[in-house]
Design a protein around this motif. Structure first.
Motif, PDB file in Angstrom:
ATOM      1  N   TYR A   5      -3.757 -26.477  26.354  1.00 15.01           N
ATOM      2  CA  TYR A   5      -3.167 -25.475  27.241  1.00 15.01           C
ATOM      3  C   TYR A   5      -3.503 -25.786  28.698  1.00 15.01           C
ATOM      4  O   TYR A   5      -2.646 -25.718  29.581  1.00 15.01           O
ATOM      5  CB  TYR A   5      -3.670 -24.071  26.908  1.00 15.01           C
ATOM      6  N   MET A   6      -4.757 -26.104  28.949  1.00 16.44           N
ATOM      7  CA  MET A   6      -5.192 -26.375  30.314  1.00 16.44           C
ATOM      8  C   MET A   6      -4.519 -27.633  30.865  1.00 16.44           C
ATOM      9  O   MET A   6      -4.135 -27.664  32.043  1.00 16.44           O
ATOM     10  CB  MET A   6      -6.718 -26.505  30.377  1.00 16.44           C
ATOM     11  N   ALA A   7      -4.343 -28.642  30.024  1.00 18.52           N
ATOM     12  CA  ALA A   7      -3.653 -29.857  30.466  1.00 18.52           C
ATOM     13  C   ALA A   7      -2.212 -29.524  30.854  1.00 18.52           C
ATOM     14  O   ALA A   7      -1.701 -30.008  31.873  1.00 18.52           O
ATOM     15  CB  ALA A   7      -3.692 -30.925  29.372  1.00 18.52           C
ATOM     16  N   GLN A   8      -1.573 -28.692  30.065  1.00 17.77           N
ATOM     17  CA  GLN A   8      -0.191 -28.292  30.355  1.00 17.77           C
ATOM     18  C   GLN A   8      -0.133 -27.506  31.665  1.00 17.77           C
ATOM     19  O   GLN A   8       0.752 -27.730  32.501  1.00 17.77           O
ATOM     20  CB  GLN A   8       0.356 -27.461  29.194  1.00 17.77           C
ATOM     21  N   ALA A   9      -1.071 -26.600  31.864  1.00 19.03           N
ATOM     22  CA  ALA A   9      -1.098 -25.805  33.098  1.00 19.03           C
ATOM     23  C   ALA A   9      -1.396 -26.686  34.311  1.00 19.03           C
ATOM     24  O   ALA A   9      -0.772 -26.525  35.364  1.00 19.03           O
ATOM     25  CB  ALA A   9      -2.136 -24.693  32.980  1.00 19.03           C
ATOM     26  N   MET A  10      -2.317 -27.616  34.159  1.00 21.44           N
ATOM     27  CA  MET A  10      -2.658 -28.511  35.276  1.00 21.44           C
ATOM     28  C   MET A  10      -1.472 -29.403  35.640  1.00 21.44           C
ATOM     29  O   MET A  10      -1.226 -29.671  36.818  1.00 21.44           O
ATOM     30  CB  MET A  10      -3.881 -29.372  34.938  1.00 21.44           C
ATOM     31  N   ILE A  18     -12.772 -18.994  26.081  1.00 21.59           N
ATOM     32  CA  ILE A  18     -11.323 -18.781  26.118  1.00 21.59           C
ATOM     33  C   ILE A  18     -10.749 -18.918  24.715  1.00 21.59           C
ATOM     34  O   ILE A  18      -9.882 -18.131  24.299  1.00 21.59           O
ATOM     35  CB  ILE A  18     -10.647 -19.771  27.082  1.00 21.59           C
ATOM     36  N   ALA A  19     -11.238 -19.896  23.963  1.00 27.48           N
ATOM     37  CA  ALA A  19     -10.773 -20.100  22.584  1.00 27.48           C
ATOM     38  C   ALA A  19     -11.012 -18.849  21.751  1.00 27.48           C
ATOM     39  O   ALA A  19     -10.132 -18.416  20.994  1.00 27.48           O
ATOM     40  CB  ALA A  19     -11.480 -21.308  21.967  1.00 27.48           C
ATOM     41  N   ILE A  20     -12.165 -18.249  21.910  1.00 27.90           N
ATOM     42  CA  ILE A  20     -12.476 -17.026  21.174  1.00 27.90           C
ATOM     43  C   ILE A  20     -11.542 -15.894  21.632  1.00 27.90           C
ATOM     44  O   ILE A  20     -10.970 -15.174  20.814  1.00 27.90           O
ATOM     45  CB  ILE A  20     -13.957 -16.634  21.368  1.00 27.90           C
ATOM     46  N   GLU A  21     -11.385 -15.763  22.930  1.00 23.89           N
ATOM     47  CA  GLU A  21     -10.535 -14.707  23.493  1.00 23.89           C
ATOM     48  C   GLU A  21      -9.092 -14.810  23.008  1.00 23.89           C
ATOM     49  O   GLU A  21      -8.457 -13.808  22.695  1.00 23.89           O
ATOM     50  CB  GLU A  21     -10.574 -14.775  25.032  1.00 23.89           C
ATOM     51  N   LEU A  22      -8.575 -16.052  22.952  1.00 28.46           N
ATOM     52  CA  LEU A  22      -7.172 -16.268  22.568  1.00 28.46           C
ATOM     53  C   LEU A  22      -6.991 -16.516  21.072  1.00 28.46           C
ATOM     54  O   LEU A  22      -5.862 -16.688  20.608  1.00 28.46           O
ATOM     55  CB  LEU A  22      -6.580 -17.440  23.363  1.00 28.46           C
ATOM     56  N   ASN A  23      -8.112 -16.566  20.351  1.00 28.60           N
ATOM     57  CA  ASN A  23      -8.075 -16.801  18.908  1.00 28.60           C
ATOM     58  C   ASN A  23      -7.403 -18.138  18.559  1.00 28.60           C
ATOM     59  O   ASN A  23      -6.523 -18.213  17.703  1.00 28.60           O
ATOM     60  CB  ASN A  23      -7.377 -15.644  18.184  1.00 28.60           C
ATOM     61  N   VAL A  24      -7.822 -19.178  19.299  1.00 26.57           N
ATOM     62  CA  VAL A  24      -7.349 -20.537  19.053  1.00 26.57           C
ATOM     63  C   VAL A  24      -8.558 -21.471  19.095  1.00 26.57           C
ATOM     64  O   VAL A  24      -9.660 -21.056  19.448  1.00 26.57           O
ATOM     65  CB  VAL A  24      -6.301 -20.988  20.105  1.00 26.57           C
ATOM     66  N   SER A  25      -8.347 -22.734  18.740  1.00 25.70           N
ATOM     67  CA  SER A  25      -9.437 -23.709  18.796  1.00 25.70           C
ATOM     68  C   SER A  25      -9.698 -24.126  20.243  1.00 25.70           C
ATOM     69  O   SER A  25      -8.825 -23.998  21.112  1.00 25.70           O
ATOM     70  CB  SER A  25      -9.083 -24.943  17.969  1.00 25.70           C
ATOM     71  N   GLU A  26     -10.882 -24.640  20.478  1.00 22.07           N
ATOM     72  CA  GLU A  26     -11.220 -25.132  21.813  1.00 22.07           C
ATOM     73  C   GLU A  26     -10.318 -26.318  22.170  1.00 22.07           C
ATOM     74  O   GLU A  26      -9.931 -26.492  23.325  1.00 22.07           O
ATOM     75  CB  GLU A  26     -12.693 -25.533  21.877  1.00 22.07           C
ATOM     76  N   PHE A  61      -5.161 -20.599  31.428  1.00 23.11           N
ATOM     77  CA  PHE A  61      -5.320 -21.036  32.810  1.00 23.11           C
ATOM     78  C   PHE A  61      -5.949 -19.941  33.664  1.00 23.11           C
ATOM     79  O   PHE A  61      -6.897 -20.188  34.416  1.00 23.11           O
ATOM     80  CB  PHE A  61      -3.958 -21.447  33.374  1.00 23.11           C
ATOM     81  N   LEU A  62      -5.443 -18.724  33.551  1.00 28.92           N
ATOM     82  CA  LEU A  62      -5.967 -17.626  34.362  1.00 28.92           C
ATOM     83  C   LEU A  62      -7.394 -17.266  33.966  1.00 28.92           C
ATOM     84  O   LEU A  62      -8.231 -16.985  34.834  1.00 28.92           O
ATOM     85  CB  LEU A  62      -5.047 -16.408  34.269  1.00 28.92           C
ATOM     86  N   LEU A  63      -7.694 -17.280  32.674  1.00 29.33           N
ATOM     87  CA  LEU A  63      -9.066 -16.991  32.235  1.00 29.33           C
ATOM     88  C   LEU A  63     -10.036 -18.039  32.779  1.00 29.33           C
ATOM     89  O   LEU A  63     -11.155 -17.717  33.181  1.00 29.33           O
ATOM     90  CB  LEU A  63      -9.141 -16.925  30.707  1.00 29.33           C
ATOM     91  N   SER A  64      -9.596 -19.276  32.801  1.00 32.12           N
ATOM     92  CA  SER A  64     -10.444 -20.348  33.318  1.00 32.12           C
ATOM     93  C   SER A  64     -10.580 -20.282  34.832  1.00 32.12           C
ATOM     94  O   SER A  64     -11.689 -20.295  35.363  1.00 32.12           O
ATOM     95  CB  SER A  64      -9.859 -21.708  32.904  1.00 32.12           C
TER      96      SER A  64
END
Length: 168
Positions: free
Chosen positions: A153-158, A139-147, A126-129
């Motif tokens: 994650y973004m849906a949960q944060a929203m 963000i996926a690359i930064e966090l080492n997860v899939s897009e 969320f903060l990176l976005s």
């Protein structure tokens, strides 16, 4: 536990440990007045708790409650200082009134509380976005997860933001 027994238990807890707790908080905070305020907050929190715990180790329990309040205190100070620092960069004509500043600070405290309640990767995404303007792929690359995971994650944060928006 009857209310009379609860009152007696809390009174005894206060009488036996308030001085010790105030000293512990004074060493943590470096301020007698803040320590006194937080010591009172500890006992208010205990009294307002729906279930009164049975305390075999009262000082350990008081320390745990007080530690949570100290952490919240430091977080609030960090948020407030960051806001005050940002205000210093504004031209005098754009500086908000004291009332507006208090409203903004309360909103910032609520946002910070919401963010701190999110799982770490959700918060980071969320903060990176939102703060750094990064795209989901980056963000996926930064966090080492899939897009796809970043989208979750973004849906949960929203959802947390929407919930907070209704509460404010």
């Amino acid at each position: 536990m009857s209310s009379g027994l609860v009152s007696e238990t809390i009174h005894a807890l206060y009488s036996d440990h308030h001085g010790w707790l105030s000293g512990w908080l004074r060493r943590k905070l470096g301020c007698t007045h803040q320590a006194a305020d937080l010591a009172q907050d500890v006992f208010v929190r205990i009294m307002s708790s729906p279930s009164q715990p049975i305390m075999r180790e009262p000082r350990a329990y008081l320390t745990r409650v007080a530690h949570g309040l100290v952490v919240n205190h430091w977080r609030r100070r960090e948020v407030e200082q960051a806001y005050l620092d940002a205000l210093q960069n504004l031209p005098p004509s754009m500086v908000p009134s004291v009332e507006q500043r208090l409203l903004v600070l309360e909103t910032l405290f609520e946002i910070e509380r919401m963010l701190s309640g999110l799982p770490i990767k959700v918060r980071q995404a969320f903060l990176l976005s939102q703060m750094d303007g990064m795209k989901y792929a980056d963000i996926a690359i930064e966090l080492n997860v899939s897009e796809r995971m970043v989208k979750k994650y973004m849906a949960q944060a929203m959802l947390a933001c929407l919930t907070l928006g209704r509460a404010i």
